[in-house]
Design an enzyme around this catalytic site. Structure first.
Site, PDB file in Angstrom:
ATOM      1  N   GLU A  89       0.850  -1.186   0.000  1.00 62.05           N
ATOM      2  CA  GLU A  89       0.000   0.000   0.000  1.00 62.05           C
ATOM      3  C   GLU A  89       0.884   1.232   0.000  1.00 62.05           C
ATOM      4  OE1 GLU A  89      -1.888   0.866   3.943  1.00 62.05           O
ATOM      5  OE2 GLU A  89      -1.697  -1.298   4.133  1.00 62.05           O
ATOM      6  N   CYS A 121      -3.670  -3.622   4.219  1.00 61.43           N
ATOM      7  CA  CYS A 121      -2.798  -4.702   4.711  1.00 61.43           C
ATOM      8  C   CYS A 121      -3.230  -6.080   4.228  1.00 61.43           C
ATOM      9  CB  CYS A 121      -2.774  -4.722   6.232  1.00 61.43           C
ATOM     10  SG  CYS A 121      -2.217  -3.187   6.937  1.00 61.43           S
ATOM     11  N   THR A 164       2.698   3.595  15.802  1.00 63.25           N
ATOM     12  CA  THR A 164       2.359   2.326  15.149  1.00 63.25           C
ATOM     13  C   THR A 164       2.873   2.302  13.707  1.00 63.25           C
ATOM     14  OG1 THR A 164       0.142   3.122  14.535  1.00 63.25           O
ATOM     15  CG2 THR A 164       0.332   1.972  16.622  1.00 63.25           C
ATOM     16  N   SER A 213     -11.001   2.062  13.803  1.00 64.82           N
ATOM     17  CA  SER A 213     -10.305   0.999  13.058  1.00 64.82           C
ATOM     18  C   SER A 213     -10.207  -0.277  13.895  1.00 64.82           C
ATOM     19  CB  SER A 213      -8.912   1.475  12.607  1.00 64.82           C
ATOM     20  OG  SER A 213      -7.997   1.522  13.681  1.00 64.82           O
ATOM     21  N   HIS A 250      -3.112 -10.389  12.020  1.00 63.98           N
ATOM     22  CA  HIS A 250      -2.515  -9.157  11.511  1.00 63.98           C
ATOM     23  C   HIS A 250      -2.192  -8.284  12.729  1.00 63.98           C
ATOM     24  CE1 HIS A 250      -1.743  -5.435   9.566  1.00 63.98           C
ATOM     25  NE2 HIS A 250      -2.843  -4.863  10.029  1.00 63.98           N
ATOM     26  N   LYS A 259      -6.282  -8.303  21.584  1.00 65.87           N
ATOM     27  CA  LYS A 259      -7.724  -7.988  21.505  1.00 65.87           C
ATOM     28  C   LYS A 259      -8.435  -8.977  20.584  1.00 65.87           C
ATOM     29  CE  LYS A 259      -7.032  -2.951  21.933  1.00 65.87           C
ATOM     30  NZ  LYS A 259      -7.592  -2.655  23.245  1.00 65.87           N
ATOM     31  N   ASN A 314       4.327  -1.847  12.606  1.00 62.56           N
ATOM     32  CA  ASN A 314       3.381  -2.299  11.586  1.00 62.56           C
ATOM     33  C   ASN A 314       4.093  -2.365  10.234  1.00 62.56           C
ATOM     34  OD1 ASN A 314       1.146  -3.034  10.143  1.00 62.56           O
ATOM     35  ND2 ASN A 314      -0.117  -1.285  10.742  1.00 62.56           N
ATOM     36  N   SER A 347      -7.544  -2.692   6.113  1.00 61.19           N
ATOM     37  CA  SER A 347      -8.534  -1.636   6.312  1.00 61.19           C
ATOM     38  C   SER A 347      -9.297  -1.357   5.034  1.00 61.19           C
ATOM     39  CB  SER A 347      -7.833  -0.350   6.754  1.00 61.19           C
ATOM     40  OG  SER A 347      -7.500  -0.438   8.108  1.00 61.19           O
TER      41      SER A 347
END
Ligand code: HMG
Length: 426
Positions: A89, A121, A164, A213, A250, A259, A314, A347
């Site tokens: 990207e 991603c 990030t 996000s 990811h 999470k 990232n 995303s």
């Protein structure tokens, strides 16, 4: 575990190549410079360092370096590659794909089909799926695919997303009878148009609706898992957390994988309670007992893959495969034959859950990934040096070189980019 049809070719990841730029920034230094509590970054995001691309590295050089390393270490001949897919990207041109520069730098054959893929991603996984289907269809005629995921994560300086960022590339050789990770044919997909993260055509730095996000990521995980379950036609009643020896997510920052895993556990726990399974009826997902069980599950299934992501940040398209490279290099031998689940999120959004298993002898196929060596040779930047790299990088790159990789940006003339190679990696 599902049986493979004897008529269906065994397809998967044959080799992994990794490449990191030669510079890093310690995030506690950045936190102090930005007057942010250090623990918010180290504990709240779970991140320690981020890889920083110097102005003379772009997604062409990062990707070509990862690919050159995998061809060299996997003893894969160039003529064997019939498909080169480059996922990014962080393209260097709106029309001319990163893949054609990589094709030239690697001296791949002219009958090798090549193009660039974009979906935030997710596109690294799109590449793996396209390559696998190309091989399963028979169109490959015995040849292999090279899927390169290469990115530089850039946000505005002093934004909350600044912590990030990251940079790096992974190259995957996808083949029949893979020597590393055989992929199962059933996957689960979820797509939905959301504005959680985007980068308009005139910007070098991404824009993001940060908190939203996280919700989009978790909703996509739910959707992909639902689709995966329906693809199994009732064969998937054993929970993934019981079936899999590792779960990879990811990882925009390590706490996101935490999470995601918690969401997966809650789903499976609630489903088991609805079915009346004895273990799940003992306590609810809101209880301290569940929280303790969740931490144990996370430590066993997720944490072992996160070591490199903690130190690189990232890497967008490469992020999931950075986790796979780290896990494979350390645990392939003990995980032979065991199922591994992988969740890819891009995303915008598109996501996919899929699974595979390490094959016999896979430890030999990971011997030369070299993550520790790549980390050791990085030089740590001061915050001022990092800011200067970011400012120069934002201008589109400055020709230059260091001794980290085998190629570099040699010139930019008339809006054309020229790259040069030095010695091939051993
Ligand atoms: P933020 O506002 O800086 O941080 O944004 P926060 O207030 O949400 O705090 C972060 C965590 O630190 C929280 O933990 C706090 O409680 C904790 P949580 O409650 O979430 O578990 N915290 C502390 N912990 C210890 N000591 C303290 C302390 N203070 C707070 N003193 C955010 C964070 C990630 C949103 C921001 O950095 C951002 O916008 N990043 C970019 C977006 C992103 O990475 N999104 C991830 C999902 S989308 C995705 O993965 C796709 C992507 O990779 C792009 C693509 O697909 O191409 C991004």
């Amino acid at each position: 575990m599902r049986e493979q049809s004897p008529l269906r070719p065994r397809v998967g990841i044959d080799r992994i190549g990794l490449y990191l730029p030669g510079y890093a920034l310690a995030l506690d230094e950045l936190a102090r410079a930005r007057d942010v509590p250090v623990d918010k970054i180290l504990l709240g995001l779970g991140a320690q360092k981020m890889a920083v691309a110097p102005p003379w590295e772009d997604t062409v050089t990062l990707g070509a370096n990862a690919a050159a390393r995998v061809l060299a270490s996997g003893r894969v001949a160039r003529e064997e590659i019939g498909l080169l897919l480059v996922a990014t990207e962080t393209a260097v041109d709106h029309a001319k794909p990163v893949s054609i520069f990589v094709h030239e730098l690697l001296e791949l054959p002219s009958n090798c089909r090549t193009f660039e893929l974009k979906h935030a991603c997710y596109s690294g996984t799109a590449g793996v799926m396209i390559a696998s289907d190309w091989i399963r269809s028979g169109a490959a005629r015995g040849r292999k695919a090279l899927v390169v995921a290469t990115d530089i994560a850039r946000y505005d300086l002093r934004s909350s997303a600044e912590f990030t960022q990251g940079a790096g590339a992974v190259a995957l050789v996808v083949s029949e009878s893979p020597r590393l990770l055989e992929l199962d044919p059933v996957t689960g997909v979820y797509a939905s148009n959301v504005y959680d993260f985007w980068r308009p055509l005139d910007r070098r730095e991404a824009l993001v609706d940060g908190k939203y996000s996280l919700d989009c990521y978790l909703a996509a995980l739910d959707g992909a898992l639902d689709d995966y379950r329906s693809g199994l036609n009732g064969a998937g009643s054993i929970p993934l957390t019981a079936r899999c020896a590792a779960l990879l997510y990811h990882t925009p920052f390590p706490k996101m994988a935490h999470k995601a895993h918690l969401r997966l556990l809650e789903r499976e726990w609630n489903e088991a309670a609805r079915r009346g399974d004895e273990y799940a009826s003992r306590f609810s997902t809101g209880s301290p007992e569940f929280a303790q069980a969740a931490e144990q599950s996370y430590a066993a299934l997720v944490e072992p893959a996160l070591g490199l992501a903690r130190l690189t940040g990232n890497t967008y398209t490469a992020s999931l495969y950075v986790c796979l490279a780290w896990l494979a290099e350390r645990r392939a031998r003990e995980l032979v034959g065991r199922e591994v689940g992988l969740f890819s999120y891009g995303s915008g959004c598109c996501a996919e859950f899929f699974s595979g298993r390490f094959v016999d002898g896979s430890a030999a196929a990971t011997a030369e990934i070299g993550a520790a060596e790549l980390l050791e040779r990085r030089r740590e930047l001061s915050v001022a040096e990092y800011e200067s790299f970011m400012r120069e990088g934002a201008q589109g790159g400055t020709p230059g070189r260091d001794d980290t990789g085998f190629c570099h940006l040699a010139a930019v003339r008339d809006h054309k980019r020229f790259y040069e190679r030095s010695a091939w990696p051993r």
